[in-house]
Scaffold this active site. Structure first.
Site, PDB file in Angstrom:
ATOM      1  N   ASP A 283      32.060  59.680  84.626  1.00 49.31           N
ATOM      2  CA  ASP A 283      32.101  60.025  83.203  1.00 49.31           C
ATOM      3  C   ASP A 283      30.719  59.610  82.671  1.00 49.31           C
ATOM      4  O   ASP A 283      29.773  59.512  83.466  1.00 49.31           O
ATOM      5  CB  ASP A 283      33.255  59.287  82.478  1.00 49.31           C
TER       6      ASP A 283
ATOM      7  N   LYS B 129      41.913  55.974  83.129  1.00 52.06           N
ATOM      8  CA  LYS B 129      40.472  55.945  82.817  1.00 52.06           C
ATOM      9  C   LYS B 129      39.995  54.512  82.970  1.00 52.06           C
ATOM     10  O   LYS B 129      40.772  53.579  82.807  1.00 52.06           O
ATOM     11  CB  LYS B 129      40.253  56.393  81.365  1.00 52.06           C
TER      12      LYS B 129
END
Ligand code: NDP
Ligand code: 2IT
Length: 449
Positions: free
Chosen positions: A162, A122
């Site tokens: 995201d 991430k």
């Protein structure tokens, strides 16, 4: 278990969200470690909680007034036992290393559940895209990729979107990667359709969330038809969660952003949802504008010092938190029960606090953790990678059918694992155990690296 938690907390005392995510997994996989001594001997918990690599970098850029701005960029490459690192990028002022580590940690087990060959990672930045012009967002993305490009690649690490990162940002990031590497490859997912994106990727997280909820209901002989749903957020995941609920005959009565929420007693319909998409994705407006267009709905500003969010106090059958972490606390969970909610499916990552989760599970609510319920997004990212490798694109029906099949499979995997470890229909236990076993077995196969 205490030992591993004090190790993790001692190393990075300030990373609260990371501790929270680790604690939940460690608690639920304890019976797995008890059954297999090799896991403990080989230090799997110590290894799986330490990122393989953490990259932090300066992101300098110039705003429209010619002022120099400096943000911080992150990429946490958590685990590559199952494939190249895979996971989104978040641009939000609250981003710090602890948040990115929690998201990367969750991503490892989520990706493991998808059945596809993807490791977990991430990234993101504390850059706030809100109120910035397209030019500012482009210059920021170009500067961000100016460093990130040397750490990623289609067989190394494949970022996606995201919070705060959608099709516009992916376009600017891809353009800069292509220029610097002189290669047109599937290095990012969530690309636009006419240059390598996959059909259904924008819809995938929300659709997948609702497919998972429908699977849970089916175990009780029920469907979403006629059920009222509280949805939070109004971004990508909330929009397509709403779209699929409507398609399956359910009713959505709330949407929100970080300032407040709307309650529409009549429920959203396709026309209202089209307006929300235009408002959020094109005009980049706020959800309170909904009530100017649809005056029968009510907007409530949410006071962040309040001990609960009144959105979760409305009576409903189902709740789908789709905004951000820890948006449903203990009081909210009690209010959900009070209002008659019997199903909670997490579109967001870790939206329920641990005590909220306990209350929901203990009271017999069908509760789906994010790493299972929202895995459809990264699953279709995996399908985008497959299509890019083949230089082909599949039709909408084919991608949607594969998504549905993957969500069905994740649902079954969770139930099978929960039942094997005597946890009944506990999806949290099932998701953590099944996700964990696949990853750590691959790690053991590959030796101490
Ligand atoms: P978007 O940026 O499209 O939308 C985010 C929404 O959540 C906005 O409505 C935003 O409101 C709200 N929000 C963000 N931060 C906060 C906050 N601190 N408090 C309250 N509301 C907030 O993001 P996504 O829809 O893509 O992501 C939503 C969630 O889903 C995140 O948890 C993400 O990690 C998760 N997720 C996303 C996937 C994807 O494919 N996009 C896949 C799997 C999970 P505002 O406009 O006020 O900021
Ligand atoms: O949290 C997530 O699963 C995502 N933001 C999507 C990641 C991806 O690589 O598509």
């Amino acid at each position: 278990m205490d030992e591993i938690m004090s190790l993790v907390k001692g190393r990075d005392p300030e990373q609260r969200e990371f501790h929270q995510a680790v604690q939940e997994v460690v608690e639920t996989v304890k019976p797995v470690l008890d059954r297999n001594a090799a896991y403990r001997q080989q230090g799997v918990l110590e290894r799986v909680t330490e990122p393989e690599r953490v990259i932090m970098f300066r992101v300098p850029w110039q705003d429209d007034d010619g002022q120099v701005q400096v943000n911080r960029g992150f990429r946490v490459q958590m685990n590559s036992a199952l494939g190249p690192y895979k996971g989104g990028l978040r641009f939000h002022p609250s981003v710090n290393l602890g948040i990115i580590k929690f998201l990367a940690f969750e991503q490892v087990f989520k990706n493991s559940l998808t059945t596809l060959a993807m490791g977990g990672g991430k990234g993101g930045s504390d850059f706030n895209p809100k109120g910035r012009s397209d030019g500012e967002v482009m210059r920021f993305c170009q500067s961000f990729m100016g460093e990130l490009y040397r750490h990623i690649g289609p067989d190394t690490d494949v970022p996606a979107g995201d919070i705060g990162v959608g099709a516009r940002e992916i376009g600017y990031l891809f353009g800069m990667y292509k220029k610097l590497s002189n290669e047109f490859t599937g290095v990012l997912t969530g690309k636009s359709l006419n240059w390598g994106g996959s059909l259904i990727r924008p819809e995938a997280t929300g659709y997948g969330n609702v497919y998972f909820a429908a699977e849970m209901l089916e175990t009780q002989g029920e469907t979403l038809e006629g059920k009222s749903c509280l949805v939070s957020g109004s971004g990508n995941v909330a929009q397509y969660t709403t779209e699929k609920i409507l398609e399956l005959g359910g009713k959505v009565v709330t949407l929100s952003d970080s300032s407040g929420y709307i309650y529409d007693e009549e429920g959203l319909d396709c026309e209202k949802l089209r307006y929300v998409k235009e408002l959020k994705n094109v005009m980049r407006g706020r959800i309170k504008e909904y009530v100017e267009k649809y005056p029968n709905a009510v907007y409530t500003a949410v006071d962040p010092t309040l001990d609960h969010n009144p959105l979760w106090s409305h009576p409903a059958d189902c709740a789908m938190p789709c905004a951000t972490q820890n948006e449903v606390n203990k009081v909210d969970a009690e209010n959900l029960l009070q209002g008659g909610v019997r199903l909670v499916s997490e579109g967001a990552n870790m939206p329920c606090t641990p005590d909220a989760v306990d209350i929901l599970i203990d009271s017999g609510v069908l509760y789906a953790p994010g790493k299972a319920a929202n895995a459809g997004g990264v699953a279709v990212s995996g399908l985008e990678m497959a299509q890019n490798s083949m230089r082909l694109s599949w039709p909408r029906e084919e991608v949607d059918a594969r998504l549905k099949q993957i969500m069905k499979c994740i649902h079954k995997t969770c139930l099978d694992a929960a039942s094997e470890y005597g946890a009944g229909q506990n999806y949290l236990v099932g998701a953590n155990i099944a996700g964990f076993i696949k990853v750590v077995n691959a790690m053991l196969d590959q030796g101490l690296v």
